[in-house]
Motif scaffolding. Sequence first.
Motif, PDB file in Angstrom:
ATOM      1  N   SER A  57       0.831  -1.201   0.000  1.00  0.00           N
ATOM      2  CA  SER A  57       0.000   0.000   0.000  1.00  0.00           C
ATOM      3  C   SER A  57       0.867   1.252   0.000  1.00  0.00           C
ATOM      4  CB  SER A  57      -0.918  -0.003   1.231  1.00  0.00           C
ATOM      5  OG  SER A  57      -1.852  -1.058   1.159  1.00  0.00           O
ATOM      6  N   PHE A  58       1.992   1.177   0.683  1.00  0.00           N
ATOM      7  CA  PHE A  58       2.942   2.288   0.706  1.00  0.00           C
ATOM      8  C   PHE A  58       3.620   2.448  -0.648  1.00  0.00           C
ATOM      9  CE2 PHE A  58       7.290   3.820   1.364  1.00  0.00           C
ATOM     10  CZ  PHE A  58       7.121   4.918   2.189  1.00  0.00           C
ATOM     11  N   LEU A  59       3.846   1.320  -1.338  1.00  0.00           N
ATOM     12  CA  LEU A  59       4.619   1.318  -2.574  1.00  0.00           C
ATOM     13  C   LEU A  59       3.824   1.787  -3.785  1.00  0.00           C
ATOM     14  CD1 LEU A  59       7.292   0.513  -4.002  1.00  0.00           C
ATOM     15  CD2 LEU A  59       6.347  -1.814  -4.214  1.00  0.00           C
ATOM     16  N   VAL A  60       2.550   1.465  -3.852  1.00  0.00           N
ATOM     17  CA  VAL A  60       1.761   1.770  -5.053  1.00  0.00           C
ATOM     18  C   VAL A  60       1.815   3.251  -5.420  1.00  0.00           C
ATOM     19  CG1 VAL A  60      -0.596   1.904  -5.949  1.00  0.00           C
ATOM     20  CG2 VAL A  60       0.252  -0.238  -4.998  1.00  0.00           C
ATOM     21  N   PRO A  61       1.558   4.185  -4.493  1.00  0.00           N
ATOM     22  CA  PRO A  61       1.674   5.603  -4.883  1.00  0.00           C
ATOM     23  C   PRO A  61       3.086   5.974  -5.329  1.00  0.00           C
ATOM     24  CG  PRO A  61       0.452   5.383  -2.831  1.00  0.00           C
ATOM     25  CD  PRO A  61       1.056   4.045  -3.111  1.00  0.00           C
ATOM     26  N   GLY A  62       4.107   5.394  -4.687  1.00  0.00           N
ATOM     27  CA  GLY A  62       5.479   5.696  -5.082  1.00  0.00           C
ATOM     28  C   GLY A  62       5.783   5.257  -6.498  1.00  0.00           C
ATOM     29  N   GLY A 128      -3.482  -5.913  -2.633  1.00  0.00           N
ATOM     30  CA  GLY A 128      -3.813  -5.425  -1.306  1.00  0.00           C
ATOM     31  C   GLY A 128      -3.888  -3.925  -1.131  1.00  0.00           C
ATOM     32  N   TRP A 129      -3.570  -3.165  -2.154  1.00  0.00           N
ATOM     33  CA  TRP A 129      -3.670  -1.706  -2.036  1.00  0.00           C
ATOM     34  C   TRP A 129      -5.135  -1.288  -2.073  1.00  0.00           C
ATOM     35  CZ3 TRP A 129      -5.527   1.633  -5.972  1.00  0.00           C
ATOM     36  CH2 TRP A 129      -5.404   2.994  -5.688  1.00  0.00           C
ATOM     37  N   ARG A 130      -5.480  -0.301  -1.271  1.00  0.00           N
ATOM     38  CA  ARG A 130      -6.855   0.189  -1.235  1.00  0.00           C
ATOM     39  C   ARG A 130      -6.867   1.708  -1.145  1.00  0.00           C
ATOM     40  NH1 ARG A 130      -7.308  -4.236  -2.539  1.00  0.00           N
ATOM     41  NH2 ARG A 130      -8.668  -5.901  -1.759  1.00  0.00           N
ATOM     42  N   VAL A 131      -7.931   2.301  -1.657  1.00  0.00           N
ATOM     43  CA  VAL A 131      -8.168   3.730  -1.475  1.00  0.00           C
ATOM     44  C   VAL A 131      -8.890   3.898  -0.149  1.00  0.00           C
ATOM     45  CG1 VAL A 131      -9.319   5.779  -2.358  1.00  0.00           C
ATOM     46  CG2 VAL A 131      -8.279   4.162  -3.956  1.00  0.00           C
ATOM     47  N   GLU A 132      -8.178   4.434   0.848  1.00  0.00           N
ATOM     48  CA  GLU A 132      -8.752   4.585   2.181  1.00  0.00           C
ATOM     49  C   GLU A 132      -9.387   5.951   2.387  1.00  0.00           C
ATOM     50  OE1 GLU A 132      -8.857   2.041   4.023  1.00  0.00           O
ATOM     51  OE2 GLU A 132      -7.354   0.724   3.092  1.00  0.00           O
ATOM     52  N   PHE A 216      -4.891   9.307  -1.034  1.00  0.00           N
ATOM     53  CA  PHE A 216      -5.438   7.952  -1.093  1.00  0.00           C
ATOM     54  C   PHE A 216      -5.708   7.386   0.297  1.00  0.00           C
ATOM     55  CE2 PHE A 216      -3.311   7.255  -5.432  1.00  0.00           C
ATOM     56  CZ  PHE A 216      -4.511   7.393  -6.109  1.00  0.00           C
ATOM     57  N   GLY A 217      -5.146   8.013   1.326  1.00  0.00           N
ATOM     58  CA  GLY A 217      -5.317   7.527   2.686  1.00  0.00           C
ATOM     59  C   GLY A 217      -4.416   6.369   3.033  1.00  0.00           C
ATOM     60  N   ASN A 218      -3.302   6.207   2.305  1.00  0.00           N
ATOM     61  CA  ASN A 218      -2.414   5.067   2.518  1.00  0.00           C
ATOM     62  C   ASN A 218      -1.367   5.301   3.607  1.00  0.00           C
ATOM     63  OD1 ASN A 218      -2.424   4.662  -1.045  1.00  0.00           O
ATOM     64  ND2 ASN A 218      -3.718   3.615   0.434  1.00  0.00           N
ATOM     65  N   ALA A 219      -0.975   6.530   3.841  1.00  0.00           N
ATOM     66  CA  ALA A 219       0.038   6.838   4.852  1.00  0.00           C
ATOM     67  C   ALA A 219      -0.085   8.309   5.227  1.00  0.00           C
ATOM     68  CB  ALA A 219       1.447   6.537   4.332  1.00  0.00           C
ATOM     69  N   PRO A 220       0.126   8.632   6.505  1.00  0.00           N
ATOM     70  CA  PRO A 220       0.037  10.040   6.929  1.00  0.00           C
ATOM     71  C   PRO A 220       1.251  10.837   6.464  1.00  0.00           C
ATOM     72  CG  PRO A 220       0.741   8.671   8.760  1.00  0.00           C
ATOM     73  CD  PRO A 220       0.420   7.728   7.629  1.00  0.00           C
ATOM     74  N   VAL A 221       1.124  12.127   6.469  1.00  0.00           N
ATOM     75  CA  VAL A 221       2.251  13.005   6.147  1.00  0.00           C
ATOM     76  C   VAL A 221       3.277  12.901   7.269  1.00  0.00           C
ATOM     77  CG1 VAL A 221       2.960  15.395   5.745  1.00  0.00           C
ATOM     78  CG2 VAL A 221       0.768  14.567   4.846  1.00  0.00           C
ATOM     79  N   PRO A 222       4.529  12.580   6.966  1.00  0.00           N
ATOM     80  CA  PRO A 222       5.537  12.435   8.024  1.00  0.00           C
ATOM     81  C   PRO A 222       5.816  13.757   8.730  1.00  0.00           C
ATOM     82  CG  PRO A 222       6.565  12.314   5.852  1.00  0.00           C
ATOM     83  CD  PRO A 222       5.094  12.308   5.627  1.00  0.00           C
TER      84      PRO A 222
END
Length: 258
Positions: A57-62, A128-132, A216-222
């Motif tokens: 899920s982290f990788l797909v946007p990258g 397993g990637w999803r739009v959260e 996409f809701g996959n990871a918060p802004v660091p």
Amino acid sequence: MSALVLDGTAMLGRQLLRVRNNPALVVLTQTMPITMLLFFGYVFGSALAMPGAEYRSFLVPGLLVATAANGIMTGMFQAAQDVHRGVTDRLRTLPVSRAAVPLGQVVADLVVTAAGTVPFLLVGLAVGWRVEGSALAATGAVALLLLFRFACAWAGVFLGLLSRSEEAAGQLGSATFVLPLLSNAYIPTGDLPDWLRALAEWNPVSAVTTALRDLFGNAPVPEGSAWPVAHPVAGSLAWCGLLIAVFAPLAVRRYARP
């Protein structure tokens, strides 16, 4: 303006015919991100601290942004190929708007990229990637991705017109693979040395990648990141605007006055 629209549409059709007549290259460029998703997601994902499914899920946007950044290489090679084979000189002799030729190439590249994004996202859903996030935010993420590809394609067209050689464009284009590697497209930048983290976070790929993960809701802004990553949507728009403002006029000027 009407001449630009009509001539740009004609150049768009020319570029799409060019793509249709070279299906092997299209298949290769569209399947490479899927291959990287499967390889990185299952091989590298098992070696990272985050679980494999979460890493995918982290990788797909990258990977989406890394593929968009390859617009530099694609635009460079196509523009240099036209110059090298005399097509550009021939087009310069025709009563065609000078901005229409590079614009047609860039828009055609955007159309092909948009079509190629669909199968990649379907594979992402399968692994397993999803739009959260919300549908509106996801739509904004896709629009931002295409805007970044548009900006990168302009940079590629200018560099291709400047290099004037297919061989030089190919060698220079391979250097664009460094951009995603020196970013947060594949790994988080939090554990990098300070100087390397700063370089990665001021990389436009990092800003756009963070924006997509957030939308996409996959990871918060660091937290504690450089400004483009701490404000990823604004940072992405700023980078895209800068790239277009710099390279679009340069490409048109270079085409008009070789």
